[in-house]
Design a protein around this motif. Structure first.
Motif, mmCIF file in Angstrom:
data_model
loop_
_atom_site.group_PDB
_atom_site.id
_atom_site.type_symbol
_atom_site.label_atom_id
_atom_site.label_comp_id
_atom_site.label_asym_id
_atom_site.label_seq_id
_atom_site.Cartn_x
_atom_site.Cartn_y
_atom_site.Cartn_z
ATOM 1 N N LEU B 204 79.215 80.392 68.322
ATOM 2 C CA LEU B 204 79.673 81.404 69.285
ATOM 3 C C LEU B 204 81.054 81.928 68.884
ATOM 4 O O LEU B 204 81.307 83.128 68.868
ATOM 5 N N LYS B 205 81.911 80.999 68.536
ATOM 6 C CA LYS B 205 83.285 81.380 68.217
ATOM 7 C C LYS B 205 83.322 82.303 66.998
ATOM 8 O O LYS B 205 83.980 83.356 67.005
ATOM 9 N N GLU B 206 82.566 81.923 66.003
ATOM 10 C CA GLU B 206 82.548 82.716 64.778
ATOM 11 C C GLU B 206 82.015 84.119 65.076
ATOM 12 O O GLU B 206 82.586 85.124 64.639
ATOM 13 N N ALA B 207 80.937 84.187 65.850
ATOM 14 C CA ALA B 207 80.320 85.482 66.148
ATOM 15 C C ALA B 207 81.258 86.364 66.971
ATOM 16 O O ALA B 207 81.369 87.567 66.727
ATOM 17 N N LEU B 208 81.931 85.753 67.946
ATOM 18 C CA LEU B 208 82.826 86.543 68.799
ATOM 19 C C LEU B 208 83.980 87.116 67.974
ATOM 20 O O LEU B 208 84.372 88.266 68.169
ATOM 21 N N PHE B 209 84.505 86.315 67.069
ATOM 22 C CA PHE B 209 85.605 86.820 66.231
ATOM 23 C C PHE B 209 85.102 87.908 65.277
ATOM 24 O O PHE B 209 85.760 88.934 65.092
ATOM 25 N N ALA B 210 83.925 87.667 64.720
ATOM 26 C CA ALA B 210 83.384 88.641 63.776
ATOM 27 C C ALA B 210 83.148 89.984 64.452
ATOM 28 O O ALA B 210 83.307 91.041 63.847
ATOM 29 N N MET B 211 82.764 89.945 65.727
ATOM 30 C CA MET B 211 82.394 91.182 66.434
ATOM 31 C C MET B 211 83.507 91.639 67.375
ATOM 32 O O MET B 211 83.269 92.443 68.273
ATOM 33 N N LYS B 212 84.707 91.157 67.186
ATOM 34 C CA LYS B 212 85.721 91.415 68.204
ATOM 35 C C LYS B 212 86.130 92.876 68.300
ATOM 36 O O LYS B 212 86.588 93.318 69.342
ATOM 37 N N ASP B 213 85.929 93.647 67.253
ATOM 38 C CA ASP B 213 86.313 95.059 67.314
ATOM 39 C C ASP B 213 85.171 95.958 67.755
ATOM 40 O O ASP B 213 85.330 97.167 67.876
ATOM 41 N N GLN B 214 84.027 95.359 67.963
ATOM 42 C CA GLN B 214 82.884 96.118 68.472
ATOM 43 C C GLN B 214 83.203 96.588 69.895
ATOM 44 O O GLN B 214 83.549 95.793 70.758
ATOM 45 N N SER B 215 83.084 97.892 70.142
ATOM 46 C CA SER B 215 83.399 98.334 71.500
ATOM 47 C C SER B 215 82.246 97.982 72.439
ATOM 48 O O SER B 215 81.077 98.081 72.069
ATOM 49 N N GLY B 216 82.589 97.536 73.605
ATOM 50 C CA GLY B 216 81.584 97.149 74.607
ATOM 51 C C GLY B 216 80.718 96.010 74.132
ATOM 52 O O GLY B 216 79.516 95.958 74.424
ATOM 53 N N CYS B 217 81.314 95.085 73.426
ATOM 54 C CA CYS B 217 80.549 94.006 72.775
ATOM 55 C C CYS B 217 79.677 93.252 73.798
ATOM 56 O O CYS B 217 80.165 92.723 74.793
ATOM 57 N N ASP B 218 78.384 93.212 73.525
ATOM 58 C CA ASP B 218 77.391 92.713 74.475
ATOM 59 C C ASP B 218 76.543 91.640 73.795
ATOM 60 O O ASP B 218 76.265 91.733 72.595
ATOM 61 N N PHE B 219 76.141 90.632 74.561
ATOM 62 C CA PHE B 219 75.346 89.565 73.960
ATOM 63 C C PHE B 219 74.018 90.092 73.430
ATOM 64 O O PHE B 219 73.679 89.896 72.273
ATOM 65 N N GLY B 220 73.263 90.754 74.296
ATOM 66 C CA GLY B 220 71.932 91.220 73.912
ATOM 67 C C GLY B 220 71.976 92.247 72.793
ATOM 68 O O GLY B 220 71.146 92.227 71.883
ATOM 69 N N LYS B 221 72.962 93.126 72.842
ATOM 70 C CA LYS B 221 72.998 94.235 71.877
ATOM 71 C C LYS B 221 73.690 93.860 70.574
ATOM 72 O O LYS B 221 73.355 94.388 69.523
ATOM 73 N N HIS B 222 74.694 92.997 70.642
ATOM 74 C CA HIS B 222 75.504 92.765 69.437
ATOM 75 C C HIS B 222 75.518 91.327 68.943
ATOM 76 O O HIS B 222 75.242 91.069 67.780
ATOM 77 N N ILE B 223 75.837 90.380 69.829
ATOM 78 C CA ILE B 223 76.043 89.002 69.359
ATOM 79 C C ILE B 223 74.742 88.359 68.881
ATOM 80 O O ILE B 223 74.682 87.791 67.789
ATOM 81 N N ILE B 224 73.698 88.474 69.694
ATOM 82 C CA ILE B 224 72.424 87.857 69.312
ATOM 83 C C ILE B 224 71.892 88.489 68.008
ATOM 84 O O ILE B 224 71.550 87.758 67.066
#
Lengths: 372, 424
Positions: B204-224
């Motif tokens: 989780l931590k790695e994914a959140l940091f990797a996607m931190k500049d994604q605007s409106g970062c969403d679990f279903g749309k981006h993290i998963i």
């Protein structure tokens, strides 16, 4: 608040019949959602009395369970809190509480360690709502040694189970009789007393030295000419539930709108331990008339002029009339219950008939319950 | 020195408005909306947490958090008042650089990295505060561990013809996820994602940091999808119990009505798996000599003088004499006058309905304000609203605020109309 509270909750009364088998009177369920002691505890809390001692003795398990957390009455505080004192064997005492004065005397170290100048003593078996500060102001105003809260009962009512007082025009108590056979006065003691803490300690120690153990007969009545004992007449609702009849009547009083609004809607509120029960559920066949229903009940039948405490299940085609059903009772189909008090956690089989013909019948079965 | 370690902590997303609930969420966040005569929606995930042995829960709030804050407090009703852990309400906060609101579900979690770090968790459970269900998250965690998973997604089978409304998961026979389809036209599986995830903390931590500049970062749309593309082990945990999304007025109304059934599918009366809530009204309810109550659940302290059929009534409600209420939801502290007729309505907390009012009459006409929100033939009344004596209100209508006779032309609010006087 300048007072510490003491709630006498050790008592039993044979006139409660089978209802007292299970628990002390202070733990009796009242008004659908409360226990008797909730009224005294809530009054203490609402009067900002921060330190309260509950003295228990007779069948205290149910009461202790109810008091297992003090947070419901807002006593979970760093300053003060709720103390429960059961009789305990010590180096110099191996007695049970031999009376109300002895109960306090055996916990005299608690009284000595406090710093509040006054003590409010009340009992756990009375249903009332009062601001103790009002009585304390009166007590100070009258320069009284002891103030006894009194209540005028209806003319013609049998007061022989109470302490009966007579006051002079200044409200000083000039006569005090405990449970008189015949009485001229209809003013009774409500069992609520205020005095200075040091005064109480002194009286308790002296009585103990004389082997006298009852607060009313051995202290109040004996001291009444020596000390300035004043009566404070309360006008508010007050009832004591020490007999089956008074217990039934007090509960039924909650069906009256004025009593219900007074306790349920008007501030301050009465608090009680919170059970996590779902709302009451009424299925097809339920027909409820003039009744109080607590949460967690499931009803499939006719209920009239009755009070159902928490988590009562009523099967189909039953008739419940003029009755009080205590907590967690299961009532099978086609059962008729009239003029009864059904003891808590009971299971009534289907097709049974209970009716109190001369007065109130206490239903006390020991059937096993099969839960699917 | 050793540190506090929690095996699994929960992060509960409770910041959403739930705009499809219309005036019900004008003043409160959706998780704080009342449900079932006593509860609020957030009670279900919170109770699930404590019943599953999770004692550390972060509740992320943003939209209208007042009610939610006072409801949760320090977590006493759920036994979440703990020396270590317990419940923490986590609103967005200002920082020295890059202050922002929560812009998406994953962004909200990312902004609370410090909170999560402080418990040194092995796993993080991501929950949302808008579903009605009872679920043992510990069983899901066991499944996660057994499969040595990086991410486990809770799923439930839905009828294939409805699968197009959900995020669909396609898994192999070992429940390893192969593909995702968001609201597919021709679904290839009937396993719908429930929006409940268990992440191994490092993943989780790695994914959140990797996607931190994604605007409106969403679990279903981006993290998963990110985790999936990286080739991590994603598993579908299949849940077969009762689960209800109460995102629309229709589904909210329906889920409440289901509680009335003789033996409801979602049973609140079982001893096992209790649902806890803050209840400040404890007195019993009173049913008068003239009252008729059938197929209802009624909360503490309510007083019923009229007739009530097929309703869910909250605590402290008064229903006047001669009034007939059918198939409706009436929330806490609302007072309904005498000789009122109410059909299929949702009346929020602390409303005042005058005498001789009629709600829910006439034909169904699409709502002019928002056709998709105010449908299902319902009358929806927002909290603290007042409806004056004698007016008549049609279907698919919404009322919010203190309304007066003048707001009702000829004393009528026709079907499909709305009066919105409160709110922003």
């Amino acid at each position: 608040m300048k007072a510490v509270g003491i709630i006498l909750a050790g008592g039993n009364n044979s006139r409660m019949q089978e209802l007292s088998h299970k628990r002390a009177i202070a733990a009796m369920p009242v008004g659908g959602s409360y226990r008797s002691i909730d009224f005294a505890l809530s009054n203490m809390s609402n009067s900002h009395v921060q330190t309260v001692a509950v003295l228990t003795q007779y069948s205290a398990r149910s009461l202790n369970e109810h008091l297992s957390s003090s947070k419901w009455w807002d006593f979970g505080r760093k300053q003060g809190g709720l103390y429960v004192f059961n009789p305990t064997v010590t180096v110099d005492n191996s007695w049970w509480y031999r009376g109300t004065a002895d109960a306090m005397y055996q916990n005299i170290s608690f009284l000595k360690q406090r710093h509040e100048p006054y003590v409010i003593i009340t009992s756990g078996d009375c249903v009332y709502k009062i601001d103790y500060n009002k009585i304390l102001d009166y007590h100070i105003d009258k320069k009284a040694d002891v103030t006894v809260v009194c209540k005028d009962m209806d003319k013609g009512m049998d007061v022989s189970r109470f302490g009966v007082v007579r006051m002079n025009e200044d409200a000083r108590i000039i006569e005090f009789e405990e449970k008189p056979m015949v009485s001229q006065s209809n003013t009774i003691s409500a069992g609520i007393y205020i005095m200075r803490r040091r005064q109480l300690i002194e009286m308790l120690e002296r009585s103990a030295a004389e082997n006298r153990w009852d607060f009313v007969t051995d202290i109040l009545i004996r001291y009444k000419n020596m000390k300035r004992i004043y009566g404070y007449k309360m006008q508010e609702y007050w009832n004591n539930i020490a007999t089956v009849e008074s217990y039934y009547q007090t509960n039924m009083d909650f069906l009256k709108p004025e009593v219900r609004n007074y306790f349920f809607r008007d501030e301050p509120k009465i608090y009680s331990k919170v059970d996590d029960l779902p709302p009451a559920k009424y299925n097809v066949g339920s027909d409820i008339r003039n009744s109080l229903i607590a949460s967690g009940c499931i009803i499939n039948s006719k209920v009239e002029n009755s009070i159902l405490f928490k988590k009562v299940f009523v099967g189909k085609n039953c008739v419940i009339k003029n009755s009080i059903i205590l907590n967690d009772v299961y009532i099978g189909d086609n059962t008729h219950i009239e003029n009864c008090i059904v003891e808590s956690r009971d299971t009534l089989k289907a097709n049974t008939y209970y009716c109190g013909d001369n007065g109130i019948k206490i239903v006390f079965e020991n059937n096993a319950r099969y839960v699917l | 020195m050793d540190v506090v370690r929690k095996e699994m902590i929960a992060m509960l997303l409770a910041g959403g408005q739930g705009s499809r609930l219309g005036v019900l969420t004008a003043k409160v966040a959706k998780p704080a909306v009342a449900f079932g005569g006593k509860y609020r929606i957030i009670d279900f995930p919170l109770s699930n947490c404590i019943n599953s042995g999770i004692d550390t829960v972060g509740v992320l709030t943003q939209y209208q958090p007042l009610r939610l804050n006072s409801h949760i407090g320090i977590g006493i009703p759920w036994d979440l008042d703990r020396n270590s852990g317990g419940v923490s309400v986590l609103p967005p906060y200002e920082r020295s650089v890059n202050s922002e609101w929560y812009t998406g579900t994953a962004n909200a979690i990312f902004q609370n990295m410090d909170y999560m770090e402080s418990y040194h968790p092995e796993y993080v459970l991501i929950l949302s505060g808008d579903h009605i269900y009872k679920m043992d998250y510990e069983v899901m965690l066991d499944f996660h561990k057994e499969n040595n998973a990086d991410v486990t997604i809770a799923t439930m089978p839905v009828p294939l013809e409805e699968a197009g409304r959900f995020g669909i998961v396609i898994a192999d026979e070992n429940k390893k996820i192969e593909e995702f389809e968001e609201k597919p036209e021709h679904p290839r599986s009937n396993l719908a994602s429930m929006g409940i995830y268990i992440f191994s903390w490092d993943v989780l931590k790695e994914a959140l940091f990797a996607m931190k500049d994604q605007s409106g970062c969403d679990f279903g749309k981006h993290i998963i999808p990110y985790c999936h593309e990286k080739g991590q082990r994603l598993f579908a945990y299949e849940y077969n119990g009762y689960w209800k999304d109460v995102g629309t007025l229709g589904s909210y109304w329906e889920a409440n009505m289901e509680l009335i059934h003789l033996i409801p599918e979602f049973n609140l009366y079982e001893e096992y798996w209790k649902i806890y809530t803050k209840s400040d009204i404890i007195e019993p309810q009173y049913l008068s000599a003239d009252s008729v109550v059938e197929r209802c659940i009624i909360g503490s302290g309510s007083e019923i003088y009229g007739e009530v059929y097929g309703c869910v009534i909250g605590a402290g409600v008064t229903i006047g004499k001669g009034t007939v209420v059918r198939d409706s939801i009436i929330m806490k502290d609302t007072r309904i006058g005498d000789n009122v007729v109410i059909d299929k309505s949702i009346i929020a907390e602390n409303c005042r309905i005058g005498n001789n009012v009629t709600l829910g009459v006439g034909d169904e006409v699409p709502n002019k304000l928002n056709e998709s929100v105010y449908s299902f033939g319902l009358v929806t009344v927002g909290e603290d609203s007042v409806i004056p004596d004698g007016v008549s209100v049609g279907k698919n209508t919404a009322i919010s605020g203190v309304t007066e006779q003048a707001d009702y032309p000829n004393g009528i609010l026709a079907s499909g109309e709305a009066i919105i006087k409160a709110g922003d």
